[in-house]
Structure formats: structure tokens, C-alpha cells
Design an enzyme around this catalytic site. Structure first.
Site, PDB file in Angstrom:
ATOM      1  CG  ASP A  26      -2.109   0.900   1.056  1.00 19.62           C
ATOM      2  OD1 ASP A  26      -2.324   1.422  -0.061  1.00 19.62           O
ATOM      3  OD2 ASP A  26      -2.844   1.116   2.043  1.00 19.62           O
ATOM      4  CD1 TRP A  31       7.400   6.687  -2.555  1.00 14.43           C
ATOM      5  CD2 TRP A  31       6.973   7.044  -4.738  1.00 14.43           C
ATOM      6  NE1 TRP A  31       8.603   6.748  -3.216  1.00 14.43           N
ATOM      7  CE2 TRP A  31       8.367   6.967  -4.556  1.00 14.43           C
ATOM      8  CE3 TRP A  31       6.467   7.258  -6.020  1.00 14.43           C
ATOM      9  CZ2 TRP A  31       9.264   7.105  -5.606  1.00 14.43           C
ATOM     10  CZ3 TRP A  31       7.362   7.404  -7.073  1.00 14.43           C
ATOM     11  CH2 TRP A  31       8.740   7.322  -6.854  1.00 14.43           C
ATOM     12  CG  HIS A  43       0.074   2.094  -9.393  1.00 11.27           C
ATOM     13  ND1 HIS A  43      -0.173   1.708  -8.098  1.00 11.27           N
ATOM     14  CD2 HIS A  43      -1.035   2.782  -9.787  1.00 11.27           C
ATOM     15  CE1 HIS A  43      -1.372   2.135  -7.734  1.00 11.27           C
ATOM     16  NE2 HIS A  43      -1.915   2.792  -8.738  1.00 11.27           N
ATOM     17  NE  ARG A  77      -7.471   1.758  -5.964  1.00  8.34           N
ATOM     18  CZ  ARG A  77      -6.309   1.943  -5.389  1.00  8.34           C
ATOM     19  NH1 ARG A  77      -5.292   2.363  -6.097  1.00  8.34           N
ATOM     20  NH2 ARG A  77      -6.152   1.749  -4.094  1.00  8.34           N
ATOM     21  CG  LEU A 137       9.961 -16.893  -3.712  1.00  8.15           C
ATOM     22  CD1 LEU A 137       9.836 -16.933  -2.189  1.00  8.15           C
ATOM     23  CD2 LEU A 137      10.387 -15.494  -4.167  1.00  8.15           C
ATOM     24  NE  ARG A 194      -2.936  -1.809   4.546  1.00 10.60           N
ATOM     25  CZ  ARG A 194      -4.153  -1.925   4.076  1.00 10.60           C
ATOM     26  NH1 ARG A 194      -4.921  -2.929   4.456  1.00 10.60           N
ATOM     27  NH2 ARG A 194      -4.645  -1.030   3.236  1.00 10.60           N
ATOM     28  CB  SER A 202      -7.663  -4.468   2.874  1.00  9.89           C
ATOM     29  OG  SER A 202      -7.547  -3.255   3.567  1.00  9.89           O
TER      30      SER A 202
HETATM   31  C1  FPP Z   1      -1.874   0.202  -3.431  1.00 15.15           C
HETATM   32  O1  FPP Z   1      -1.416   1.538  -3.402  1.00 15.15           O
HETATM   33  C2  FPP Z   1      -1.304  -0.503  -4.573  1.00 15.15           C
HETATM   34  C3  FPP Z   1      -2.020  -1.063  -5.595  1.00 15.15           C
HETATM   35  C4  FPP Z   1      -3.492  -1.038  -5.671  1.00 15.15           C
HETATM   36  C5  FPP Z   1      -1.342  -1.708  -6.726  1.00 15.15           C
HETATM   37  C6  FPP Z   1      -0.146  -2.549  -6.421  1.00 15.15           C
HETATM   38  C7  FPP Z   1       0.592  -2.748  -7.659  1.00 15.15           C
HETATM   39  C8  FPP Z   1       1.920  -2.722  -7.806  1.00 15.15           C
HETATM   40  C9  FPP Z   1       2.895  -2.576  -6.706  1.00 15.15           C
HETATM   41  C10 FPP Z   1       2.439  -2.790  -9.189  1.00 15.15           C
HETATM   42  C11 FPP Z   1       2.919  -4.037  -9.746  1.00 15.15           C
HETATM   43  C12 FPP Z   1       2.677  -5.339  -9.134  1.00 15.15           C
HETATM   44  C13 FPP Z   1       3.147  -6.487  -9.686  1.00 15.15           C
HETATM   45  C14 FPP Z   1       2.828  -7.756  -9.028  1.00 15.15           C
HETATM   46  C15 FPP Z   1       3.983  -6.502 -10.897  1.00 15.15           C
HETATM   47  P1  FPP Z   1      -2.515   2.690  -3.488  1.00 15.15           P
HETATM   48  O2  FPP Z   1      -2.676   3.056  -4.908  1.00 15.15           O
HETATM   49  O3  FPP Z   1      -3.754   2.266  -2.784  1.00 15.15           O
HETATM   50  O4  FPP Z   1      -1.783   3.814  -2.704  1.00 15.15           O
HETATM   51  P2  FPP Z   1      -2.467   4.961  -1.797  1.00 15.15           P
HETATM   52  O5  FPP Z   1      -3.085   4.264  -0.625  1.00 15.15           O
HETATM   53  O6  FPP Z   1      -1.284   5.794  -1.403  1.00 15.15           O
HETATM   54  O7  FPP Z   1      -3.435   5.686  -2.673  1.00 15.15           O
END
Ligand code: FPP
Length: 256
Positions: A26, A31, A43, A77, A137, A194, A202
Site C-alpha cells: 500500500d 508516494w 505504481h 477505481r 520461491l 502491510r 482489507s
Molecule cells: C496500493 O497503493 C497498490 C495497488 C493497488 C497496486 C499494487 C501494484 C503494484 C505494486 C504494481 C505491480 C505489481 C506487480 C505484481 C507486478 P494505493 O494506490 O492504494 O496507494 P495509496 O493508498 O497511497 O493511494
């Protein structure tokens, strides 16, 4: 990336390591926001953390790593963000699968994959096939995943088996039901990490987390790399896991 580049070798990894680590990644959006960048930049930066953490777990000999990449609820989203994430998953699969296979990593996806664009579904199946012999892994990506979805599909599978006359209701035990979950065959998660400051499950691995140790950190996912993983593992190493027993019983078991 070499061990020197990740500062891997010089980190204080504890002796006691979890066998199965699950992570809610998260904080990508925040970021990016903090740098006045669009959310998708967060992302993208998050993919680099996925690579760093996977590499560290592989080197440490950890058995299983399960990453929550996209929840059942994330479909709500904005369409543009969902599309960017689908594109990122696709590109990450295309770019990383060979390297995973070379490193003896087995990749699997858990979740309702029927909701993904057909090209992504094909790429997932190809990546799973290409890494199917990996005995190192076990890397599981939870995408279009929800713990409630998993329990529901397990119940439906048990009901189908019952209707087919293969299973009587009184034969449905926790162990049997576990065999229908999408994580069947993996050890139970020892540690949930987390990032991003929230203290919630969640709708991640609801059944599987029964005795999992929980570790929450304010570090945002794109900033979470090997040093932050070492800190989480050090915290885990200090926990006393009792699985419902008393401390005295545990001591007796350890002496035996
Ligand atoms: C949550 O941060 C993150 C996600 C919904 C997406 C996670 C995806 C990646 C890390 C990219 C690639 C993954 C793989 C497996 C290649 P958020 O957007 O909810 O952040 P916020 O809470 O700051 O808004």
C-alpha cells in the site's frame, strides 16, 4: 541486480525467518502525490519494490511470498487507473518471467482471472507454465482477489463435489475446505506485512491469516526494499508464536 547493489549481504538478517510472507503493498498513490507525480508513477515505482523483495526472499531461501497486487474492490477505481495497472501487470510478466524461471521461482496468480483482459489472461497462463517447474520461491500474485471471493469459490467447489456424490457434508473438515482454497499446497502465512500506514487486512487472506503475525509499517510501498524487509523480519524473529497454547506449554514443546 547484484547483492552489492541491493546492499543485501551486509543487512542484519535474523536467524529465524518466516517460511511464508504475505504483503499488502500500500501507498503507491501517496508516494507519487508527495512528488507531485501522477498515481501511475507510484505504481511503476512499486514494481521496483516487487523486484527487490522477491529477489531478497529468493536469496534468503524463503519458501513462499504472496503479494496483494489488486483486490476484488480495486475494480471500482477510475477506469484510467485500472487500465494502467493492467498494462503494468502485462509488461512486468513479459519482462520478468524468464528471469523468474532462471532463478527457480514458481509464479502463480490467485484471484478471479476471468475479469482480466484476454491478453493478460494468456500472459498469466504462459508465465505460470514457464515457471511451473520452479522449486525455489513460490511467488503468488493475488490479483482480482478477495478473501471472501476465495472462501466463496471454495464453498462452491465443495458443493459441486457433494452434488457429484464425491463428498458428504460431514466430510467437510477445515483441512478438506483448505484444499479448495486458491492457496492450497502453500504453507500458512507466518508473517503479513502491510506498508503505507493502514492497519487493516482489507479482505486479503481471511482464512489463511488465522495465526499469522501482523506487521504494519508507515513506509510507503515504493520505499520498501531489502533494508525495510530486514527490519520486518527482525521484528518477526522477536515474536513468540503460541498457536493458542500457553507459554509454559510452548516451553515444554521446545524442550521435548
Ligand atoms: C496500493 O497503493 C497498490 C495497488 C493497488 C497496486 C499494487 C501494484 C503494484 C505494486 C504494481 C505491480 C505489481 C506487480 C505484481 C507486478 P494505493 O494506490 O492504494 O496507494 P495509496 O493508498 O497511497 O493511494
Amino acid at each position: 541486480m547484484s547483492a552489492d547493489q541491493t546492499n543485501f549481504g551486509s543487512l542484519p538478517w535474523p536467524d529465524v525467518l518466516p517460511q511464508h510472507v504475505a504483503i499488502v503493498m500500500d501507498g503507491n498513490g501517496r508516494w507519487a502525490q508527495a512528488r507531485s507525480l501522477p498515481r501511475h508513477a507510484g505504481h511503476k515505482a512499486g514494481v521496483a519494490s516487487v523486484r527487490a523483495v522477491t529477489e531478497a526472499c529468493g536469496k534468503l531461501g524463503i519458501k513462499a511470498l504472496t503479494l496483494f497486487a489488486f483486490s476484488s474492490e480495486n475494480w471500482e477505481r477510475p477506469q484510467a487507473e485500472v487500465s494502467v495497472l493492467m498494462e503494468l501487470f502485462l509488461r512486468a510478466l513479459q519482462r520478468e518471467t524468464s528471469r523468474l524461471a532462471r532463478n527457480n521461482v514458481r509464479l502463480r496468480l490467485i484471484g478471479d482471472r476471468t475479469r482480466f483482459p484476454p491478453r493478460l489472461q494468456e500472459e498469466i497462463a504462459a508465465a505460470e507454465e514457464k515457471t511451473a517447474n520452479g522449486t525455489g520461491l513460490q511467488l503468488t500474485i493475488a490479483a482480482s482477489y478477495g478473501g471472501r471471493w476465495d472462501l466463496t469459490q471454495a464453498a462452491a467447489a465443495a458443493a459441486r463435489a457433494a452434488l457429484a456424490g464425491e463428498l458428504r457434508p460431514e466430510q467437510i473438515t477445515p483441512e478438506r475446505l483448505e484444499g479448495y482454497l486458491s492457496t492450497a499446497g502453500l504453507p500458512e502465512p507466518d508473517l503479513l506485512i502491510r506498508t503505507g500506514g493502514e492497519r487493516r487486512i482489507s479482505n486479503f487472506l481471511l482464512w489463511q491469516f488465522a495465526y499469522t503475525e501482523l506487521y504494519f509499517t508507515d513506509v510507503l510501498w515504493p520505499d520498501f526494499r531489502a533494508p525495510e524487509l530486514a527490519q520486518a523480519f527482525a521484528d518477526f524473529a522477536r515474536r513468540q508464536r503460541r498457536f493458542g497454547r500457553t507459554p509454559e506449554q510452548l516451553e515444554q514443546l521446545q524442550r521435548a
